[in-house]
Design an enzyme around this catalytic site. Sequence first.
Site: not given
Ligand code: FAD
Ligand code: SIN
Length: 530
Positions: A234, A281, A113, A377, A47, A342
């Site tokens: 989701h 949501r 959204e 959220r 999104g 999600h």
């Molecule tokens: P992540 O991006 O999940 O990164 C986690 C990292 O940790 C990875 O590199 C992984 O390899 C590493 N890791 C995990 N465990 C270990 C371990 N034991 N050892 C070493 N490395 C490890 N949010 C929005 O705001 N807008 C959106 O449009 C949106 N769309 C989404 C769509 C989908 C399909 C999904 C699944 C989520 C979406 N979200 C969205 C939520 C958002 O993408 C996530 O909350 C956010 O990207 C999380 O970022 P992060 O850096 O915390 O973790």
């Molecule tokens: C979505 O595109 O619906 C995901 C957005 C989000 O999880 O924030």
Amino acid sequence: MAHSFDFLVLGGGVAGLSFALEASRHGTVAVLTKRARSEGNTLYAQGGIAAVLAPDDSPAKHLEDTVVAGAGLNHKDVVQICVEEGPARLQALVELGAEFNRRTNGEFDLTREGGHSKRRIVHAGDVTGREVERALLAACDERPTITFLENTCAIDLILERSAPRGQARCLGCYALKDDGTIETLRGAVTVLATGGAGKVYLYTTNPDVATGDGVAMAYRSGAKVANMEFYQFHPTCLFHPDAKSFLISEALRGEGGRLKLRSTGERFMQRYHPMGELAPRDVVARAIDAEMKRTGDECVTLDMTHKGKAYLVERFPNIYATCREFGVDMAAQPIPVVPAAHYMCGGVVTDVSGKTNVPGLYAVGEVSCTGLHGANRLASNSLLEGLVFGHRAVAAASAELPAARAGLGQTVADWDPGKAVQSDEAVVVAQNWDEVRRLMWNFVGIVRSGKRLARARRRLDLLREEIREYYWAFKVTRDVLELRNIADVAHLIVECATRRKESRGLHYTLDYPESDDQNWLTDTVVQRHA
Ligand code: FAD
Ligand code: SIN
């Protein structure tokens, strides 16, 4: 042999990379990723990123929408920081080279959204996360002080031995390489950026790496963990046996998508909330769950046919193409959809600088519980949180660096495999993976009850005991590490859900169907002492 860095960052998503980029100005940084460095929830975000950019919008409105969606449990000071600092962080991302959709006048094309009263979502088509990850990785590659350690799975945090759990300083982590070797990685400061835990549930939008490793490791180390009962489902994932819960972005509803019953084609969301399809949501997911149970249908549908093919192909190219692969032409027929796990709204408790209660340990992004999301959220607030707090945490972490470097002088023992041998009964692992995920889906899902939670707890106690025995008896593999972590996270979700004697946001229980502001406008905090 130990490898030492000033900043040991576990995770290469939006939060970890935002931290790494800024921290690289102050010292050496290692970024660990469990699999390929771009794999994680960030890569799949569709999104967009919520940020106040339109002239008719304001931080106060973004704050209000966030708190309404979060059912009032949000920490308002944290929300304030996020909505105020968000636009600058987004601008910084653009300066790094991230490209988002713009209108012909050059302004961002803002979408909408659920739960947002204004158009405020910046997006890169329907693959926003891919663009965020690309831009951040490219920028990190320009910094010689950043080292990537791919296919390296953190097992547990290393704590100094002279202090009790919760007060002992974090000195780094043990990590399993793909070849089976276990390394000792030292960090003057260690940062958890390990993302969410969707794999705790049978059906999830998350990729396979999302096994809640950070929360589980932090909990085992004595860190405070909060609000785990608020796991976000989701509302709309593609209903198809082979689609692995492919997400159908909320932006489709933001652009006019209509939820309908599969059998009759009737729209139903107005019966549940005045905002209809754009309700928060938790409300939409619960409504779909209730309608599926009432009608006996296996799914509901999301109808986009009125928008026309040209628009859909241009605005949602990835979703259009993926649905086609599974035999659904969204321009010609409604998309069959169901809810799936999600987003983890709870996590490791931090202050506004990402600091946890464990000295030397920070947490940023989805693994953390800053207080931003409250009980649910608001859509597109999580990429924003990763950008804001990933960047923000560096000020505090770098300030403690001179003193923290002294900690690197402490000797720590290398990993001791004890009497562990190669496993000859891996079938136990496969069986237990399935059991944990299935029981969480059936007993700790969208609608809960005390009875179901008690059932889940009994089974989890047994499973965790079995997993513990297996963990100590056999040489560790990534599979067993992840299993141990999903079981610990499941335990934390059940624990928090059992404690909360009300319904709020994402936690809905038949025993206490109403919210109770007098007694429960408070976080559910769990900490392991022994
Ligand atoms: P992540 O991006 O999940 O990164 C986690 C990292 O940790 C990875 O590199 C992984 O390899 C590493 N890791 C995990 N465990 C270990 C371990 N034991 N050892 C070493 N490395 C490890 N949010 C929005 O705001 N807008 C959106 O449009 C949106 N769309 C989404 C769509 C989908 C399909 C999904 C699944 C989520 C979406 N979200 C969205 C939520 C958002 O993408 C996530 O909350 C956010 O990207 C999380 O970022 P992060 O850096 O915390 O973790
Ligand atoms: C979505 O595109 O619906 C995901 C957005 C989000 O999880 O924030």
